[in-house]
Design an enzyme around this catalytic site. Structure first.
Site, mmCIF file in Angstrom:
data_model
loop_
_atom_site.group_PDB
_atom_site.id
_atom_site.type_symbol
_atom_site.label_atom_id
_atom_site.label_comp_id
_atom_site.label_asym_id
_atom_site.label_seq_id
_atom_site.Cartn_x
_atom_site.Cartn_y
_atom_site.Cartn_z
ATOM 1 N N HIS A 120 0.836 -1.209 0.000
ATOM 2 C CA HIS A 120 0.000 0.000 0.000
ATOM 3 C C HIS A 120 0.867 1.253 0.000
ATOM 4 O O HIS A 120 0.584 2.234 -0.698
ATOM 5 C CB HIS A 120 -0.932 -0.020 1.216
ATOM 6 C CG HIS A 120 -1.906 1.114 1.217
ATOM 7 N ND1 HIS A 120 -1.735 2.242 1.970
ATOM 8 C CD2 HIS A 120 -3.063 1.290 0.527
ATOM 9 C CE1 HIS A 120 -2.749 3.067 1.753
ATOM 10 N NE2 HIS A 120 -3.565 2.514 0.890
ATOM 11 N N HIS A 138 -4.252 7.017 -4.908
ATOM 12 C CA HIS A 138 -5.293 7.777 -4.213
ATOM 13 C C HIS A 138 -5.612 9.057 -4.984
ATOM 14 O O HIS A 138 -4.938 9.400 -5.927
ATOM 15 C CB HIS A 138 -4.835 8.119 -2.794
ATOM 16 C CG HIS A 138 -4.567 6.893 -1.981
ATOM 17 N ND1 HIS A 138 -3.329 6.325 -1.904
ATOM 18 C CD2 HIS A 138 -5.398 6.099 -1.267
ATOM 19 C CE1 HIS A 138 -3.398 5.239 -1.147
ATOM 20 N NE2 HIS A 138 -4.636 5.069 -0.758
ATOM 21 N N HIS A 286 -13.950 8.411 4.252
ATOM 22 C CA HIS A 286 -12.774 7.534 4.170
ATOM 23 C C HIS A 286 -11.580 8.148 4.896
ATOM 24 O O HIS A 286 -10.967 7.524 5.763
ATOM 25 C CB HIS A 286 -12.427 7.250 2.702
ATOM 26 C CG HIS A 286 -10.996 6.868 2.500
ATOM 27 N ND1 HIS A 286 -10.043 7.760 2.056
ATOM 28 C CD2 HIS A 286 -10.333 5.707 2.730
ATOM 29 C CE1 HIS A 286 -8.866 7.150 2.005
ATOM 30 N NE2 HIS A 286 -9.001 5.912 2.406
ATOM 31 N N PHE A 300 -0.313 7.059 4.849
ATOM 32 C CA PHE A 300 -0.382 6.074 3.763
ATOM 33 C C PHE A 300 0.721 5.027 3.840
ATOM 34 O O PHE A 300 0.556 3.901 3.402
ATOM 35 C CB PHE A 300 -0.267 6.767 2.399
ATOM 36 C CG PHE A 300 -1.470 7.575 2.046
ATOM 37 C CD1 PHE A 300 -2.703 6.974 1.914
ATOM 38 C CD2 PHE A 300 -1.377 8.940 1.852
ATOM 39 C CE1 PHE A 300 -3.826 7.711 1.582
ATOM 40 C CE2 PHE A 300 -2.483 9.690 1.528
ATOM 41 C CZ PHE A 300 -3.711 9.082 1.393
HETATM 42 CU CU LIG Z 1 -5.282 3.371 0.288
#
Ligand SMILES: [Cu+2]
Length: 415
Positions: A120, A138, A286, A300
């Site tokens: 990720h 993203h 989110h 992140f």
């Molecule tokens: Cu993500």
């Protein structure tokens, strides 16, 4: 006549040179391991470097197209708050065992939890490059397909480690305030991820508020705005704001599907700020949940090292589907640069799989569906009563064209 033709050809040639000279051509993003380099933590261009490239494959890359096995019923990803009795007990046991096994794998095994975190991270920090520009999946239209694939292979690896092909990761139904359905609210931290004595499913690097088992999550907080931090509001106000945020994220832009899907994002496009590129759900609830859990989940580079990342993102995955079923207008982009975007993930046998965004669109092909939980609360309430959601014309504008982009360091960039 002849001079005119030469002039015309010269102009076309000059245009072609200029066009390719910018390094940006209309093409889908393709993730490749070639040239993966340390990524940049944070949204700016001066954050610390982070190494998160995956191990190189030991065999060929194998294309992956999900095909539903019609002889098996769809596995149902359920709302965590509604599990009870023996089903809950068995689920928690398997969850703990699955993550214990995942954490026990060697660190260079692409299936271990740390490698999921790094995967990720690599997709979020510009570690992969496309046409010479660092990729971030993203803040744009790759957000939903990337995370669907990521969750799918994460779940497959847990199934493999448990020796249970039917094991199904259930979701954190944080948008559910508790009306309808099983009658239990989903807007508190799921207890099976919040027990500090359980090393495999717990993550110590979370904000203190996650230690309060009945504290309602705050979907109104703004992950990227320090003036809208969580805390200090009553349960009633927080719940009302949550519904309003959901209503805004899912419904307000009903005539503009790109507002939900996120900005156009082709190969060579630079990383941008969330306000420039993210769709309504990505930029609001989110991000708010990442902020509310805090610390590692709010970064992140580290977020996917917390097992709580996965039920959180399953709810996003579910809401993508809910949104598509809310209205015939709610369609995913049909641009080939969206549909043909390519991703690479290791599967449960450490085979590197390549898939295209177009194959992420039909959830049933992956063999799962989501429990049909009521969304009626934010569908019918939250229309401005709490007075917290911005009016539609004040929402972040999505940049369709490169010339409109503002880079994450705040500078303008024109092509
Ligand atoms: Cu993500």
């Amino acid at each position: 006549m002849e001079t005119g033709r030469i002039l015309l050809l010269s102009c076309v040639f000059a245009l072609l040179v200029c066009y390719s000279g910018t390094g940006v051509r209309a093409a889908p993003v393709k993730i490749t391991f070639d040239g993966c380099k340390p990524g940049r933590v944070g949204l700016g261009t001066d954050g610390p470097l982070m190494h998160c490239c995956p191990p190189m494959p030991k065999g060929p890359i194998v294309d992956f197209v999900p095909v539903r096995n019609m002889s098996k019923p769809l596995r149902v990803r359920k709302a965590l708050q509604c599990l009870e009795g023996e089903e809950l007990e068995i689920y928690v046991q398997k969850l703990r065992k699955g993550y214990a096994l995942m954490r026990a794998l060697p660190l260079d095994d692409p299936r271990c939890l740390e490698q999921h975190r790094m995967c990720h991270c690599a997709h979020s920090t510009g570690a992969y490059t496309c046409q010479g520009v660092g990729v971030d999946i993203h803040f744009g239209w790759l957000f939903y397909p990337f995370h669907r694939f990521f969750l799918y292979f994460h779940e497959r690896i847990l199934q493999h480690l448990l020796g249970d092909p039917d094991f199904t990761l259930h979701f954190w139904n944080w948008d559910n305030a508790g009306q309808g359905g099983c009658g239990k609210p989903g807007d508190i931290i799921p207890p099976m991820y919040a027990d500090p004595t359980q090393h495999s499913t717990f993550h110590h690097n979370r904000h203190n508020r996650t230690y309060h088992p009945d504290l309602v999550v705050d979907l109104w907080v703004d992950a990227w705005n320090e003036t809208r931090l969580p805390g200090g509001f009553s349960k009633e106000v927080t719940k009302a704001r949550n519904l309003e945020t959901m209503h805004w994220a899912m419904i307000t832009l009903k005539d503009a599907p790109e507002g939900f899907s996120g900005r156009v994002y082709r190969a060579g496009y630079p990383r941008v700020t969330p306000y420039v590129g993210a769709g309504t759900l990505e930029v609001s609830a989110h991000g708010a949940l990442h902020k509310w859990v805090g610390i590692d989940m709010d970064d992140f580079s580290f977020a996917a090292g917390d097992p709580l990342f996965y039920p959180h993102h399953e709810n996003i995955d579910r809401l993508w589907d809910v949104w598509r079923n809310l209205s015939p207008n709610n369609t995913v982009p049909n641009d080939p640069d969206f549909l043909d975007a390519e991703f690479l993930f290791y599967d449960e046998n450490i085979v590197l799989r390549r898939m295209k965004a177009r194959h992420a669109l039909d959830m049933s092909a992956f063999g799962y569906e989501y429990e049909d939980v009521p969304n009626v609360e934010w569908l019918t309430q939250g229309k401005g009563d709490a007075g917290v959601a911005p009016p539609a014309d004040e929402m972040p504008q999505l940049a369709e064209d490169l010339s409109e982009l503002t880079l994450s360091d705040g500078s303008e960039r024109t092509f």
